[in-house]
Scaffold this active site. Structure first.
Site, PDB file in Angstrom:
ATOM      1  N   LYS A 142       0.837  -1.202   0.000  1.00 19.79           N
ATOM      2  CA  LYS A 142       0.000   0.000   0.000  1.00 19.79           C
ATOM      3  C   LYS A 142       0.873   1.254   0.000  1.00 19.79           C
ATOM      4  O   LYS A 142       2.081   1.190   0.264  1.00 19.79           O
ATOM      5  CB  LYS A 142      -0.928  -0.010   1.211  1.00 19.79           C
ATOM      6  CG  LYS A 142      -0.215  -0.015   2.551  1.00 19.79           C
ATOM      7  CD  LYS A 142      -1.205  -0.075   3.702  1.00 19.79           C
ATOM      8  CE  LYS A 142      -0.481  -0.085   5.046  1.00 19.79           C
ATOM      9  NZ  LYS A 142      -1.419  -0.074   6.180  1.00 19.79           N
TER      10      LYS A 142
ATOM     11  N   TYR B 255      14.307  31.692   4.347  1.00 15.76           N
ATOM     12  CA  TYR B 255      13.107  32.400   4.798  1.00 15.76           C
ATOM     13  C   TYR B 255      13.185  32.673   6.307  1.00 15.76           C
ATOM     14  O   TYR B 255      13.591  31.820   7.091  1.00 15.76           O
ATOM     15  CB  TYR B 255      11.858  31.572   4.514  1.00 15.76           C
ATOM     16  CG  TYR B 255      11.480  31.510   3.055  1.00 15.76           C
ATOM     17  CD1 TYR B 255      11.033  32.650   2.381  1.00 15.76           C
ATOM     18  CD2 TYR B 255      11.555  30.316   2.355  1.00 15.76           C
ATOM     19  CE1 TYR B 255      10.680  32.589   1.045  1.00 15.76           C
ATOM     20  CE2 TYR B 255      11.200  30.234   1.017  1.00 15.76           C
ATOM     21  CZ  TYR B 255      10.757  31.385   0.365  1.00 15.76           C
ATOM     22  OH  TYR B 255      10.408  31.321  -0.956  1.00 15.76           O
TER      23      TYR B 255
END
Length: 367
Positions: free
Chosen positions: A40, A263
């Site tokens: 999965k 940033y």
């Protein structure tokens, strides 16, 4: 998302290590144990189709989380039995029947809705999910299990399997595990008929509770060379890492003391230093909280300085390196190593999450 193959950031998958890990885990199991590989979430971020094809000759079947993942395997030519572990909307039952995909029935209400909708359940294979204490999906008592069995028989559906999932199989304290196991065994005793497949063992259960295995196991995390317990329990045998993540220096500069980076200007150079830039960021799964973690360049630990951006990170280098110098984010470099578990420890999470967050923007190369 289209893989960005025209940048140097890439994931390498060692398929031989995958097969080796499967052999290691299955050696202690009973000979007749049916092994289903859990693929999965794009095989835990490793690339589902190459992984499934590598394991095809070594496993009896595959487990996925939803119908679309199962259909992807069928479309790729995988003919093995496939079990969907999650709840499929009832309008997907006909698709599952056409593709010979086994489904999980997790509640009486769901099955009654399918019957009320006059869906053809004949010959559709179902596994009944028993909630012995995980608290997600599944029925919780013998009476409801037996009602499901009766209703499946009435619809001429196949009662192929019954299963549960343990919440604490990867922990040292076995108290809750033993409670769940006892409840599951009690429900099996009360069954009016026994299905072909009985399974309660995920990776952790197969590793540390091999004596509790029924006749099928669901192996996921350990196949990829990861310890389901993180660092709490030691593996009883060695596993090989399957995934490595590398990139290259695409920009290098020498900054003076007092220069700000990234940033928010969260990093200021304490002295003159060399800074390298890598084309990877939080859009690739290297989340912002990884600031301060170190990657490997030339066998040396180089910290991530400044905030992680969407597409780039900056690292502090011990000296100037030429453009194109390799950088290891997960893997080995000259005797040094950075592992998936190292990432998980730094982030305060589990190794499962780390590999699943690595986005499809990073190309996977299977070797």
């Amino acid at each position: 998302m289209k893989a960005s193959r025209h940048r140097p950031t890439q994931i390498s998958i060692d398929l031989e290590a995958l097969s080796y890990n499967l052999q290691q885990v299955t050696k202690p199991l009973p000979i007749r144990t049916q092994v289903y590989a859990v693929v999965k979430a794009n095989a835990y971020g490793h690339g589902v189709i190459p992984i499934a094809k590598q394991l095809a000759d070594q496993v009896a079947g595959f487990c996925v989380s939803n119908l679309d993942e199962a259909l992807e395997l069928r479309q790729a030519g995988i003919e093995h039995p496939i079990l969907v572990l999650g709840v499929v909307p009832i309008d997907g039952i006909s698709l599952a029947k056409q593709a010979s995909i086994s489904l999980t029935v997790a509640s009486l209400e769901w099955l009654e809705q399918a019957v009320a909708a006059a869906l053809d359940l004949a010959d559709v294979a179902f596994h009944i999910k028993v909630d012995t204490g995980m608290g997600r999906i599944g029925v919780r008592d013998s009476q409801t299990v037996n009602q499901l069995v009766d209703l499946l028989d009435q619809q001429e559906a196949k009662f192929e399997g019954i299963f549960t999932h343990f919440a604490t199989a990867d922990q040292a304290d076995q108290t809750y595990f033993d409670q769940q196991l006892a409840l599951f065994k009690d429900i099996l005793v009360d069954l009016p008929e026994m299905p072909r497949l009985i399974h309660a063992s995920n990776s952790a259960t197969s590793v540390w509770h091999a004596d509790t295995v029924f006749n099928m196991v669901r192996l996921g995390n350990v196949l990829y060379g990861l310890n389901p317990s993180g660092r709490e329990l030691e593996l009883p045998y060695p596993l090989k890492p399957v995934l490595s993540l590398t990139s290259e220096l695409v920009h290098i500069k020498q900054l003076p003391k007092g220069a700000n980076i990234g940033y928010g200007a969260t990093y200021t150079s304490p002295s003159e230093e060399y800074i390298g830039t890598l084309p990877i960021g939080y859009a690739d799964g290297l989340v912002r909280a990884m600031q301060g973690f170190s990657v490997l360049v030339d066998g040396q630990a180089c910290p991530i300085v400044g905030r992680v951006s969407m597409d780039q990170i900056t690292i502090r280098l011990p000296k100037a390196y030429p453009l194109g110098t390799p950088v290891t984010l997960i893997g080995q470099d000259q005797g040094m190593e950075r592992t998936v578990q190292d990432w998980a420890d730094y982030l305060g999470t589990i190794n499962y999450e780390v590999v699943c967050l690595l986005s499809d923007r990073i190309p996977r190369y299977h070797e």
